[in-house]
Structure formats: structure tokens, C-alpha cells
Design an enzyme around this catalytic site. Structure first.
Site, mmCIF file in Angstrom:
data_model
loop_
_atom_site.group_PDB
_atom_site.id
_atom_site.type_symbol
_atom_site.label_atom_id
_atom_site.label_comp_id
_atom_site.label_asym_id
_atom_site.label_seq_id
_atom_site.Cartn_x
_atom_site.Cartn_y
_atom_site.Cartn_z
ATOM 1 N N CYS A 169 0.809 -1.220 0.000
ATOM 2 C CA CYS A 169 0.000 0.000 0.000
ATOM 3 C C CYS A 169 0.844 1.273 0.000
ATOM 4 O O CYS A 169 0.318 2.360 -0.259
ATOM 5 C CB CYS A 169 -0.947 0.006 1.196
ATOM 6 S SG CYS A 169 -2.188 -1.305 1.138
ATOM 7 N N HIS A 185 -3.018 7.230 3.107
ATOM 8 C CA HIS A 185 -3.494 6.005 2.462
ATOM 9 C C HIS A 185 -4.890 5.697 2.974
ATOM 10 O O HIS A 185 -5.154 5.738 4.175
ATOM 11 C CB HIS A 185 -2.538 4.852 2.764
ATOM 12 C CG HIS A 185 -3.081 3.508 2.420
ATOM 13 N ND1 HIS A 185 -3.622 3.224 1.179
ATOM 14 C CD2 HIS A 185 -3.185 2.363 3.164
ATOM 15 C CE1 HIS A 185 -4.035 1.968 1.171
ATOM 16 N NE2 HIS A 185 -3.782 1.429 2.360
ATOM 17 N N ASN A 234 -10.272 0.493 0.108
ATOM 18 C CA ASN A 234 -8.814 0.485 0.101
ATOM 19 C C ASN A 234 -8.334 -0.005 -1.263
ATOM 20 O O ASN A 234 -8.451 -1.189 -1.583
ATOM 21 C CB ASN A 234 -8.306 -0.431 1.218
ATOM 22 C CG ASN A 234 -6.793 -0.508 1.298
ATOM 23 O OD1 ASN A 234 -6.091 -0.071 0.399
ATOM 24 N ND2 ASN A 234 -6.291 -1.101 2.373
#
Length: 337
Positions: A118, A259, A289
Site C-alpha cells: 500500500c 493512504h 482500500n
């Protein structure tokens, strides 16, 4: 005297697949509810690339097309393509090379993939920054292409609601003014965290077999409590460190782009930085996500809100355990469409 080159984001685009998986859809698959998911992670829906014959390259290709539509340019002038992905089309060839071929980027342009989970966008920005500021390359396309739905376990209520699919394309070029990337901090928490966020099988350490498939080892496994705690502390600490070493206060930051993993994580990071939530750019509610695509998708969606000269903190955390925080001064005002 030769001026120092600074890498700057000069254009951006993104793509979200048309198919949407809502919380109510997920509640038909596992024991959960819209209220439970929304309360715990802040996600209402996520976009899914449903066609099993289409890989992550589709997301990258469409993101580049969006960039070119919004910021007309000649792709034959691109001199490198790098792609952050946890879900490559194949082990080889690289997803970057497929994206380049599909978008008409000429033969001879180097293309390669890299993986930092990520945190991939921040890692990729550091890679591109080094290549641009050294003078070796002048126009780098940093693509993030994440088909997370391929490793989402349809029977796991703890991870299924979290992930969506999406891609982004970011053009990075040199500038001689004071815009662009000011500082980047990247790193890993390597010791003792391998199994906290992992897809156990499918690699060379545990190749695919009937056993691994039957036991669900090709789906993501996550220690949610550990990841939550590490993400909050690391994203908060590294953001503050980057501000401090560049002589900036929180009041000089126009936007923080974390994020998009979990709304509670983002709220905790904002609290650590003593910033109100309206200074964070957030899209997790409708995207979920999207791994390394999450930060550039937010930047792309919010492009019109951002002004030339805005100080922006971007911070991420992912499997590995990777982390990265970047400080940049936005290099352009969005052109009128």
C-alpha cells in the site's frame, strides 16, 4: 550556475471500474451489515473489475487515458513507465510493459514493475524523483494498478469489505522552480511482521497446489489489531518527522493525503498531527482500500481543490511492513476543461 532540478507531479489521472460492490451486497455473502462496515472502516462501497479475464493492466491503461484526456500530451515523449502493483497480470512480462503497449508508448521505453504494497505510490515517487533529479530521465509515468478483488476472500468478514480495485497514472517531470517533491521518507518494519499482512501461497516459497487452494491460502490474511496500531503510530510519526526536518508547522500544510485504508486510522493520524479532518483528502467511502492506488486516486479526484504552491503531506503504510511519507509543493493549477 546550473539550477538544481526538482521532480514535480505535472499531471494525474485515475480509473475506477464501473461495477460496484456495496455493503449490502457483502452482507449477502458474509455475516455483516452496512452499519457494521461503515462504523468500523468508513466504507460504503468499492469498485470491482469483475471480468476475470482482465488483469490490473486494464486499470493502468484507463488511468493513462484519463490523464491524457485531462492533460493533453504526446505519449511518445514518455521515457520511462514504472508500475506499482500487488496484482500483476502475470509473473512476467511486467504489467508496466503491457500498459505501455496498450497505450501506444513506443518501443525502447524502459518499463518495469515494483511492489511495496500500500506504500507503493510513495516508493514509486521516490524512485521517479531520483531518476528525474539526476537528469537521467525527464518524463516518467508512475502507474498504480491494483486488482485487489482477486485476493479478497469471499467468506472472510474481516477483510472482504476493505478492498476495492482502481488505477492511477501520475506524470513526473523536472522543474527548476521551488515546486515539486520537497522530501520523502520511506522504510520498512521488517522484523517480526511478515505474517501480519500476507498472502501465504502463490509465490516460490509456497507454490500453488490443491492443498493451498483448498485451505484458502491465496487470499489475504491480516492481523488487524497489529496493523491498525502500527499504521497509526508510523504514519503520524513520519509525517511529523518530515514536517520538522523541513521547518514546517502543521498550519503551513494545506492538505494531508493518507493512504485510504480505514477511516478510523485516518482520524487517528489527524488527531496525532492536531489537524481537523477537513484538512484531509478522503475518498474511502466510495472507493475502499485501493492499495497503492489510493493516494493518487484521491489526488486525481480532488485535483480542482488543490492549488499551485499548496504544501501536501502524503503518508502510507502497508505489508512488509512498508511505510512512506512525502512532502510536496503542488506544481500546477488544474486547467479548465
Amino acid at each position: 550556475m546550473t539550477k538544481h532540478l526538482r521532480a514535480a507531479i505535472t499531471a494525474i489521472g485515475h480509473y475506477l471500474p464501473k461495477d460496484i460492490l456495496t455493503n449490502d451486497d457483502i452482507a449477502k455473502m458474509v455475516d455483516t451489515s452496512d452499519e457494521w462496515i461503515t462504523t468500523r472502516v468508513g466504507i460504503h462501497q468499492r469498485h470491482i473489475l469483475r471480468d476475470r479475464t482482465e488483469g490490473a493492466s486494464v486499470l493502468g491503461v484507463e488511468a493513462i487515458r484519463d490523464l491524457v484526456r485531462r492533460h493533453p500530451m504526446d505519449l511518445s515523449t514518455i521515457d520511462m513507465v514504472i508500475c506499482s502493483t500487488n496484482s500483476p497480470d502475470y509473473i512476467f512480462p511486467s504489467t508496466a510493459s503491457i500498459i505501455a503497449a496498450e497505450t501506444g508508448i513506443p518501443d525502447g521505453v524502459p518499463c518495469y514493475d515494483f511492489q511495496a504494497a500500500c506504500s507503493g505510490f510513495i516508493f514509486g515517487l521516490q524512485i521517479a524523483r531520483g531518476l528525474v533529479e539526476s537528469g537521467l530521465y525527464r518524463k516518467i509515468l508512475l502507474v498504480t494498478a491494483e486488482k485487489n478483488s482477486y485476493f479478497a476472500n469471499p467468506s472472510d468478514r474481516s477483510t472482504l469489505p476493505l478492498f476495492g480495485d482502481g488505477g492511477a497514472a501520475t506524470l513526473i517531470e523536472p522543474t527548476e522552480d521551488d515546486m515539486g517533491v520537497i522530501d520523502i521518507l520511506i522504510g520498512n518494519k521488517n522484523i517480526g511482521h511478515r505474517d501480519d499482512l500476507i498472502i501465504p501461497a502463490g509465490g516460490s516459497a509456497r507454490p500453488a497446489s490443491h492443498e493451498t487452494i483448498d485451505s484458502g491460502e491465496h487470499f489475504i490474511k491480516m492481523n488487524g489489531r497489529v496493523i491498525f496500531k502500527c499504521a497509526v503510530s508510523t504514519m503520524g510519526e513520519t509525517s511529523q518527522e518530515v514536517l520538522t526536518r523541513n521547518g514546517l508547522t502543521k498550519d503551513q500544510v494545506a492538505w494531508v493525503v493518507p493512504h485510504q485504508a480505514n477511516l478510523r486510522i485516518m482520524s487517528a493520524v489527524a488527531e496525532r498531527l492536531e489537524l481537523p479532518m477537513d484538512r484531509l483528502l478522503v475518498n474511502i467511502g466510495h472507493c475502499g482500500n485501493t492499495s497503492s492506488s489510493s493516494i493518487p486516486i484521491v489526488l486525481s479526484e480532488c485535483e480542482k481543490q488543490i492549488r499551485r504552491g499548496d504544501n501536501i503531506i502524503m503518508t502510507a503504510f502497508g505489508a512488509g511492513l512498508t511505510y512512506g511519507t512525502a512532502l510536496l509543493k503542488w506544481a500546477y493549477d488544474t486547467p479548465e476543461e
